[in-house]
Design a protein around this motif. Structure first.
Motif, PDB file in Angstrom:
ATOM      1  N   PRO A 112      -4.741  -2.388  -6.571  1.00 26.05           N
ATOM      2  CA  PRO A 112      -5.747  -2.534  -5.507  1.00 26.05           C
ATOM      3  C   PRO A 112      -5.223  -2.189  -4.121  1.00 26.05           C
ATOM      4  CG  PRO A 112      -4.981  -4.672  -6.295  1.00 26.05           C
ATOM      5  CD  PRO A 112      -4.442  -3.655  -7.242  1.00 26.05           C
ATOM      6  N   ALA A 113      -3.897  -2.231  -3.952  1.00 28.80           N
ATOM      7  CA  ALA A 113      -3.320  -1.924  -2.638  1.00 28.80           C
ATOM      8  C   ALA A 113      -2.845  -0.480  -2.551  1.00 28.80           C
ATOM      9  CB  ALA A 113      -2.160  -2.879  -2.348  1.00 28.80           C
ATOM     10  N   ARG A 114      -3.278   0.360  -3.523  1.00 24.84           N
ATOM     11  CA  ARG A 114      -2.707   1.705  -3.589  1.00 24.84           C
ATOM     12  C   ARG A 114      -3.030   2.542  -2.356  1.00 24.84           C
ATOM     13  NH1 ARG A 114      -7.181   1.158  -6.453  1.00 24.84           N
ATOM     14  NH2 ARG A 114      -8.747   2.798  -6.654  1.00 24.84           N
ATOM     15  N   TRP A 115      -4.203   2.347  -1.746  1.00 23.84           N
ATOM     16  CA  TRP A 115      -4.554   3.163  -0.584  1.00 23.84           C
ATOM     17  C   TRP A 115      -3.747   2.741   0.644  1.00 23.84           C
ATOM     18  CZ3 TRP A 115      -6.680   7.426  -1.892  1.00 23.84           C
ATOM     19  CH2 TRP A 115      -7.514   7.479  -3.012  1.00 23.84           C
ATOM     20  N   TRP A 116      -3.447   1.449   0.758  1.00 28.07           N
ATOM     21  CA  TRP A 116      -2.563   1.009   1.845  1.00 28.07           C
ATOM     22  C   TRP A 116      -1.142   1.527   1.622  1.00 28.07           C
ATOM     23  CZ3 TRP A 116      -4.602  -0.555   6.133  1.00 28.07           C
ATOM     24  CH2 TRP A 116      -5.838  -1.203   6.119  1.00 28.07           C
ATOM     25  N   ALA A 117      -0.713   1.547   0.372  1.00 30.24           N
ATOM     26  CA  ALA A 117       0.595   2.113   0.074  1.00 30.24           C
ATOM     27  C   ALA A 117       0.625   3.603   0.416  1.00 30.24           C
ATOM     28  CB  ALA A 117       0.922   1.904  -1.411  1.00 30.24           C
ATOM     29  N   LEU A 118      -0.459   4.302   0.102  1.00 34.13           N
ATOM     30  CA  LEU A 118      -0.546   5.714   0.465  1.00 34.13           C
ATOM     31  C   LEU A 118      -0.456   5.888   1.979  1.00 34.13           C
ATOM     32  CD1 LEU A 118      -1.141   8.715  -0.120  1.00 34.13           C
ATOM     33  CD2 LEU A 118      -3.579   8.147  -0.063  1.00 34.13           C
ATOM     34  N   ALA A 119      -1.112   5.011   2.742  1.00 38.07           N
ATOM     35  CA  ALA A 119      -1.054   5.095   4.197  1.00 38.07           C
ATOM     36  C   ALA A 119       0.379   4.949   4.701  1.00 38.07           C
ATOM     37  CB  ALA A 119      -1.950   4.031   4.827  1.00 38.07           C
ATOM     38  N   ALA A 120       1.148   4.032   4.091  1.00 39.97           N
ATOM     39  CA  ALA A 120       2.549   3.849   4.497  1.00 39.97           C
ATOM     40  C   ALA A 120       3.369   5.095   4.196  1.00 39.97           C
ATOM     41  CB  ALA A 120       3.138   2.640   3.774  1.00 39.97           C
TER      42      ALA A 120
END
Length: 523
Positions: free
Chosen positions: A7-15
């Motif tokens: 579920p946090a994959r898009w925030w990880a992508l942002a990082a």
């Protein structure tokens, strides 16, 4: 394998995008700071060259083993270490008190940057399923390539308001945020196969890259008959052949805990092989274009570094549009068609660029830059997705490292080869005008060195005729270079149509992993 999306994959992508953006900015932001560094650090011309070359050469040499080390020690752990190193090196560069310290800092920056450029490509396929992978890769690669023309803009703004160290110091807060996000959001992953770094293979591989890069760059400066240049160019195929032979021997003697630096059988996978070839071709054309176009804006149209960066924005707009449309079109029509269209657009853009005349303004350049960016957005993410989607997940670090390393080599060769075409065209055109104007001695040699020094001589002598001659000669040389870029892009279109698979599916194992037992010799 757990198929539940993180579920946090898009925030990880942002990082990951943030860290990649910092690396890309660092690759180009230095260009606008070189005159200031020459004064503040009392740097010689050769030291200024090493500020740039130390970074590029180290980056090319370590991109491949970084992927393998990530497979061994864990992609997340290695990425966190690289982020910390990149931040420390940025601070060291910012507060360098001498040219030698800055060169050391640039080497450390390259070591960290290699991991930041490589490991996201190994992490993203694990975070995103096949339906979302292309979208994530497009976002990551857009950040990477958007940072190149944005570098002069950011550098110009910082140098207008702060001291030169600020162009490096901006990396530190980005690193702090990225470390926090990666530590909390990115899952750990590594290869289940035990691997050990092949130091001998790495030495041969790095030596081959160094020989090729040195030979191409110094050949244009010293002359192609220079003994050192010839030794480097002859040494390159010998070292490369030695490297290939070693990899084949290592593969035949594969045992637990030991592996070759490159599994050459990975090139039997058509998605990886031809996707990588297209990635190299696109980088060749792009870096060559970015080498000449800023010089055109500054030396012919008379813009400063900040104005030059702003005028490269149509390419970014085209890249953003192309990346978004290309993903949708690839899902509908397949990678082969979209990649071919992308490289065809790049070729068309370069042909338009080759029609540039001394009296043309920015409008023509803005047009072909936008078309080039659109083609790049179609072609490069599609090729990268085909390459990365064509390798097993447990070898993703090795595959991504090889892909990025070869693309970096493509960029270095592009600058060297296309720069040589540009210089040959410039010198051939300006020599006749120098004879007509009766310019001899050191002044003549300075004009022949390049358009920047040529314009300086013209202004010092108060000769408007020489100004026109230098600018016209540069346009002539760049037109020839753009035609070579067009031919290379057209080759990419042909490869895409003829050889790139229409759709790529990830294999379960590399060919090396499915060899029969009698091919594996115990230690």
């Amino acid at each position: 394998m757990d198929t539940t999306p993180n579920p946090a994959r898009w925030w990880a992508l942002a990082a990951l995008v943030m860290s990649t953006l910092a690396v890309g900015l660092d690759a180009t932001v230095l260009s606008v700071a070189l005159p200031t560094l020459a004064t503040d650090l009392h740097a010689s011309t050769s030291q200024l060259q090493w500020f740039v070359d130390s970074y590029n050469l180290v980056l090319a040499a370590v991109l491949l083993p970084v992927g393998l080390l990530g497979d061994r020690f864990g992609h997340k752990r290695f990425l966190l270490g690289a982020l910390v190193l990149f931040g420390v090196a940025s601070a060291l560069c910012a507060y360098s008190g001498s040219a030698e310290v800055l060169i050391t800092g640039r080497v450390l920056l390259a070591l960290g940057a290699a991991a930041l450029m490589t490991l996201p490509a190994a992490i993203l396929p694990r975070l995103f399923g096949e339906a979302e992978r292309s979208r994530a890769l497009t976002a990551w690669m857009t950040a990477m390539f958007a940072s190149f023309p944005l570098g002069p803009i950011v550098g110009g703004l910082l140098l207008d308001h702060f001291w030169w160290g600020s162009v490096f110091l901006i990396n530190v807060p980005v690193v702090v945020v990225a470390v926090t996000a990666v530590a909390s959001l990115v899952p750990e992953s590594r290869s289940p196969q035990p691997v050990r770094l092949d130091v001998g293979g790495l030495t041969l591989f790095a030596g081959a890259l160094l020989a090729l890069t040195f030979g191409l760059i110094e050949g244009g400066e010293r002359g192609w008959s220079d003994g050192v240049v010839l030794a480097a160019l002859v040494g390159f195929p010998l070292l490369l052949a030695g490297f290939a032979l070693r990899q084949r021997v290592q593969l035949r003697r594969l045992v637990a805990g030991q592996s070759p630096l490159i599994d050459l059988s990975i090139f039997r996978l058509p998605g990886f092989a031809w996707g990588t070839a297209l990635g190299v071709i696109s980088t060749f054309a792009m870096f060559g274009m970015l080498f000449a176009t800023p010089q055109y804006f500054q030396n012919v149209l008379g813009h400063d570094a900040l104005g030059t960066g702003v005028r490269l924005l149509p390419m970014i707009g085209g890249l953003l549009v192309g990346g978004r449309l290309g993903r949708t079109l690839a899902e509908r029509f397949g990678a082969k068609i979209v990649a071919a269209k992308g490289f065809s657009l790049m070729a068309v853009a370069m042909v338009i660029a080759a029609t540039t005349d001394l009296d043309d303004g920015y409008g023509l350049a803005a047009t072909w830059l936008a078309v080039f960016g659109l083609g790049l957005g179609f072609g490069l993410p599609t090729a990268m997705d085909a390459a990365l989607g064509g390798i097993p997940k447990d070898r993703s670090g090795l595959g991504s490292g090889l892909l990025m390393s070869l693309r970096n080599v493509g960029g270095a060769i592009g600058v060297a080869v296309l720069g040589a075409v540009l210089n040959a065209g410039y010198r051939g055109a300006v020599d006749g005008d120098l004879a007509r104007l009766g310019l001899d001695g050191p002044a003549r040699a300075a004009v022949q060195d390049g358009p920047a020094t040529g314009l300086a001589v013209a202004r010092a002598t108060g000769s408007p005729e020489l100004v026109d001659a230098v600018r016209s000669a540069f346009v002539h040389g760049s037109d020839a270079m753009y035609l070579v870029c067009a031919a290379v892009a057209l080759l990419g279109a042909v490869i895409a149509v003829a050889l790139l698979p229409a759709r790529t599916t990830t294999p379960e194992a590399t060919p090396a992993e499915t060899e029969s037992a009698h091919d594996v010799v115990p230690a």
